[in-house]
Motif scaffolding. Structure first.
Motif, short mmCIF file in Angstrom:
data_model
loop_
_atom_site.label_atom_id
_atom_site.label_comp_id
_atom_site.label_asym_id
_atom_site.label_seq_id
_atom_site.Cartn_x
_atom_site.Cartn_y
_atom_site.Cartn_z
N TYR A 374 0.88 -1.41 0.04
CA TYR A 374 0.01 -0.01 0.18
C TYR A 374 0.86 1.22 0.01
O TYR A 374 0.45 2.33 -0.66
CB TYR A 374 -1.01 0.07 1.33
CG TYR A 374 -1.99 -1.07 1.03
CD1 TYR A 374 -3.04 -0.53 -0.05
CD2 TYR A 374 -2.41 -1.81 1.96
CE1 TYR A 374 -4.07 -1.46 -0.29
CE2 TYR A 374 -3.41 -2.59 1.82
CZ TYR A 374 -4.33 -2.65 0.68
OH TYR A 374 -5.55 -3.34 0.71
N TYR A 375 1.94 1.23 0.81
CA TYR A 375 2.88 2.54 0.88
C TYR A 375 3.36 2.50 -0.62
O TYR A 375 3.30 3.71 -1.16
CB TYR A 375 4.09 2.17 1.83
CG TYR A 375 5.00 2.97 1.87
CD1 TYR A 375 4.80 4.29 2.15
CD2 TYR A 375 6.35 2.73 1.08
CE1 TYR A 375 5.82 5.30 2.24
CE2 TYR A 375 7.22 3.79 1.13
CZ TYR A 375 7.05 4.99 1.65
OH TYR A 375 8.15 5.94 1.60
N ARG A 376 3.93 1.71 -1.28
CA ARG A 376 4.46 1.59 -2.70
C ARG A 376 3.46 2.35 -3.54
O ARG A 376 3.56 3.19 -4.55
CB ARG A 376 5.19 0.43 -3.05
CG ARG A 376 6.33 -0.15 -2.48
CD ARG A 376 6.81 -1.11 -3.00
NE ARG A 376 7.97 -1.88 -2.22
CZ ARG A 376 8.41 -3.10 -2.76
NH1 ARG A 376 8.23 -3.40 -3.88
NH2 ARG A 376 9.49 -3.69 -2.04
N LEU A 377 2.21 1.78 -3.46
CA LEU A 377 1.16 2.32 -4.46
C LEU A 377 0.76 3.70 -4.18
O LEU A 377 0.38 4.59 -5.14
CB LEU A 377 -0.03 1.39 -4.32
CG LEU A 377 0.09 -0.16 -4.79
CD1 LEU A 377 -0.93 -0.86 -4.26
CD2 LEU A 377 0.43 -0.30 -6.12
N ARG A 378 0.81 4.16 -2.99
CA ARG A 378 0.65 5.57 -2.68
C ARG A 378 1.75 6.56 -3.15
O ARG A 378 1.64 7.46 -3.95
CB ARG A 378 0.57 5.87 -1.29
CG ARG A 378 -0.79 5.25 -0.44
CD ARG A 378 -1.09 6.06 0.89
NE ARG A 378 0.09 5.74 1.73
CZ ARG A 378 -0.13 4.49 2.66
NH1 ARG A 378 -0.74 3.67 2.27
NH2 ARG A 378 1.09 4.29 3.29
N ARG A 379 3.05 5.83 -3.33
CA ARG A 379 3.92 6.72 -3.66
C ARG A 379 3.94 6.73 -5.27
O ARG A 379 4.22 8.01 -5.91
CB ARG A 379 5.43 5.97 -3.42
CG ARG A 379 5.73 6.30 -2.05
CD ARG A 379 7.52 6.08 -1.64
NE ARG A 379 8.11 7.14 -2.83
CZ ARG A 379 9.38 6.77 -3.21
NH1 ARG A 379 9.95 6.03 -2.79
NH2 ARG A 379 9.85 7.64 -4.11
N GLN A 381 0.99 6.63 -6.83
CA GLN A 381 0.20 7.70 -7.30
C GLN A 381 0.63 9.09 -7.09
O GLN A 381 -0.09 9.86 -7.82
CB GLN A 381 -1.39 7.23 -6.40
CG GLN A 381 -1.83 6.04 -7.02
CD GLN A 381 -3.10 5.87 -6.39
OE1 GLN A 381 -4.22 5.62 -6.78
NE2 GLN A 381 -3.29 6.16 -4.85
N GLU A 382 1.10 9.36 -5.96
CA GLU A 382 1.68 10.76 -5.67
C GLU A 382 2.58 11.31 -6.83
O GLU A 382 2.76 12.35 -7.14
CB GLU A 382 2.31 10.82 -4.35
CG GLU A 382 1.46 10.51 -3.25
CD GLU A 382 2.26 10.22 -1.82
OE1 GLU A 382 3.37 10.26 -2.02
OE2 GLU A 382 1.55 10.18 -0.86
N ASP A 387 -4.41 8.08 -10.75
CA ASP A 387 -5.23 7.26 -9.87
C ASP A 387 -5.24 5.73 -10.12
O ASP A 387 -6.03 5.51 -11.28
CB ASP A 387 -6.77 7.78 -9.76
CG ASP A 387 -7.40 7.16 -8.53
OD1 ASP A 387 -7.15 6.02 -7.95
OD2 ASP A 387 -8.65 7.52 -8.62
N ASP A 389 -7.02 3.50 -9.20
CA ASP A 389 -8.42 2.93 -9.20
C ASP A 389 -9.15 3.34 -10.45
O ASP A 389 -10.39 2.71 -10.54
CB ASP A 389 -9.20 3.41 -7.90
CG ASP A 389 -8.68 2.89 -6.61
OD1 ASP A 389 -8.31 1.79 -6.79
OD2 ASP A 389 -8.98 3.42 -5.44
#
Length: 415
Positions: A374-379, A381-382, A387, A389
Motif C-alpha cells: 500500500y505504501y508503494r502504491l501511494r508513492r 500515485q503521488e 489514480d 483505481d
C-alpha cells in the motif's frame, strides 16, 4: 503433427545411373547431395561405409551436426574439388568433394568416400568426367523444377497481395489447378533472414528446405513462395492449429535454418492468425508480418512470433518504425522512472497491473507485506499524479510499460 527431417528430392534414374557407374569404376562409395548436404543419390557400399553414410541411408539425410560440419568447410563456395577431413566423433570418414556447377549455379555436391585421403590420377579424371555429366543432368532437372516453383511462388504472392481483383483471380486459378481444394482454414507463416552473409541461391535453398517438411502433413497442405531473404508459406488446414503446434513448427523451421545457414542468418518466424478459408490469406499474411516484427524486437519470443499470442502488442507493432520511440512513453511513467527508487516502484506497478490490481496476489508475487505494498502504491500515485483505481489511468501506465519493453536495449530494430 508428425514432421520428419527433410531430404532433398530423390534423384532421377539418369542421375542415379551416373552415380552407380562412377562407383563401380572406382570401387568406392559415391553419393550426390544437394547444396545443403541432403542426400539425392547414393551408390551401393564397397566396404568403406561409415556411421554417417549408414545413418543417412536410414534417415534420408545426415544428422544436423554432420551437416553443420560439412558446410563449415566452405564446400558451397568451392570451385574445384578437394578433400574434407573425417571426424571420429561424428563417425565420418574423409571424403573427396566436387561442387557440381553449371552456368554459375551450384546444383549439388559429389562426394566420394576416400578413407586414405589420396586418389590416383585416373580416379580424379574419372570423377571429373562424371561430375560434368552429373552437373549437366541436374541443371536440366533444375530448370524444370524452377519453372514449377516460380508458378507456385506467383500464386502465393497473388493470394496475399494488395489487389483484391488479383487475389480473386488467384483463388480461382488455384482451385482450377487443385492446389487450394476445399480446406476450411488458412494460416500464413513468414520467415525472414536478418543477415545476407550467404549467397542468395544458398539462402533460398535453405528457406525452402526448412519449410518443405510442412508442405504436406496429415493436417495441412502448403504452398511456398521463396525470395532472397524471405519466405511465405500458405497452409490450408481442415482445422486451425493450436499454439503448441504452431510453436513446434516455428522452432523446427528456426533449427533447420541455423543448421543450413549458421547463426549469422539470424532468422525470425512470424505466424498469422487462423482464418476461415483462402479468402482471408491476405489478412493472415499481414498479421504474420506483424508477428515477425515482434519476434525480431522481443527477445522473450525467442525469434518466433504468433499473432494470436501477441495481445495488445499486436496493436503497437502496427505503428510505423519511426513512431516506436520514447515519445510514446506516457509522461507520468517517465516521471516515475526518474524518481528516487523509481526502478522498484516500476516493478511494483508492473506486478500490480499484471495481477489485475489484486492486492493479495501482488503482495504474494513480490514477497512483501500488504502494508508495504500500500505504501508503494501511494508513492506511485503521488509521483505520477494518476489514480490506480481509475481504469483509464491503469491502461495508460500498463501500455507505457509495454512500450518500454519494445524500446529496451535488447530489442532489435525493424524486421
Amino acid at each position: 503433427m508428425t514432421v520428419r527431417p527433410q531430404r532433398a528430392r530423390p534423384g532421377s534414374p539418369e542421375l542415379q545411373a551416373l552415380v552407380d557407374e562412377l562407383a563401380e569404376r572406382l570401387g568406392r562409395s559415391v553419393a550426390v547431395d544437394d547444396p545443403l548436404v541432403r542426400m539425392v543419390c547414393t551408390s551401393r557400399h564397397f566396404g568403406d561405409e561409415d556411421p554417417v553414410r549408414i545413418g543417412t541411408l536410414l534417415q534420408g539425410r545426415a544428422d544436423n551436426a554432420t551437416i553443420r560440419y560439412v558446410l563449415a568447410q566452405g564446400v558451397t563456395q568451392w570451385h574445384r574439388a578437394g578433400f574434407i577431413d573425417g571426424r571420429d566423433d561424428l563417425g565420418l570418414l574423409p571424403r573427396y568433394v566436387v561442387p557440381l556447377r553449371e552456368r554459375g549455379h551450384l546444383l549439388g555436391l559429389l562426394l566420394v568416400v576416400v578413407p586414405e585421403k589420396a586418389l590416383a590420377e585416373h580416379e580424379t579424371r574419372a570423377i571429373a568426367r562424371a561430375a560434368d555429366a552429373m552437373a549437366a543432368q541436374m541443371y536440366a532437372e533444375h530448370v524444370a523444377t524452377d519453372t514449377r516453383r516460380a508458378d507456385e511462388r506467383d500464386l502465393v504472392l497473388e493470394l496475399v497481395g494488395t489487389d483484391a481483383a488479383t487475389r480473386t483471380a488467384a483463388r480461382r486459378r488455384g482451385r482450377e489447378l487443385g492446389l487450394l481444394g476445399a480446406a476450411e482454414h488458412v494460416l500464413v507463416t513468414v520467415v525472414q533472414l536478418g543477415g545476407a552473409a550467404e549467397p542468395v541461391r544458398h539462402s533460398e535453398a535453405a528457406l525452402r528446405a526448412a519449410l518443405d517438411g510442412f508442405r504436406q502433413t496429415r493436417s495441412a497442405r502448403g504452398l511456398i513462395a521463396i525470395g532472397t531473404e524471405r519466405a511465405t508459406m500458405l497452409q490450408l488446414r481442415d482445422r486451425p492449429p493450436g499454439p503448441d503446434e504452431v510453436a513446434a513448427q516455428s522452432a523446427r523451421v528456426l533449427d533447420e535454418l541455423r543448421t543450413f545457414l549458421g547463426p549469422s542468418a539470424d532468422p525470425v518466424v512470424g505466424v498469422g492468425g487462423r482464418h476461415a478459408g483462402p479468402d482471408h490469406a491476405r489478412t493472415s499474411y499481414e498479421q504474420a508480418l506483424v508477428a515477425a516484427r515482434a519476434a525480431r524486437r522481443l527477445p522473450a519470443l525467442r525469434r518466433a512470433g504468433d499473432w494470436e499470442l501477441l495481445g495488445e502488442l499486436a496493436v503497437l507493432f502496427q505503428l510505423p518504425e519511426h513512431a516506436l520511440n520514447t515519445s510514446l512513453v506516457p509522461r507520468p511513467l517517465r516521471t516515475l522512472t526518474e524518481a528516487h527508487g523509481g526502478d522498484r516502484l516500476r516493478d511494483t506497478l508492473r506486478c500490480f497491473l499484471e495481477h489485475a490490481g489484486s492486492i493479495p496476489r501482488t503482495a504474494d508475487a513480490l514477497g512483501i507485506h500488504r502494508t508495504s505494498l500500500y505504501y508503494r502504491l501511494r508513492r506511485i500515485q503521488e509521483t505520477t499524479g494518476l489514480d490506480l483505481d481509475d481504469g483509464a489511468h491503469r491502461l495508460t501506465l500498463h501500455l507505457g510499460l509495454r512500450i518500454e519493453e519494445l524500446l529496451a536495449p535488447g530489442a532489435d530494430g525493424a524486421a
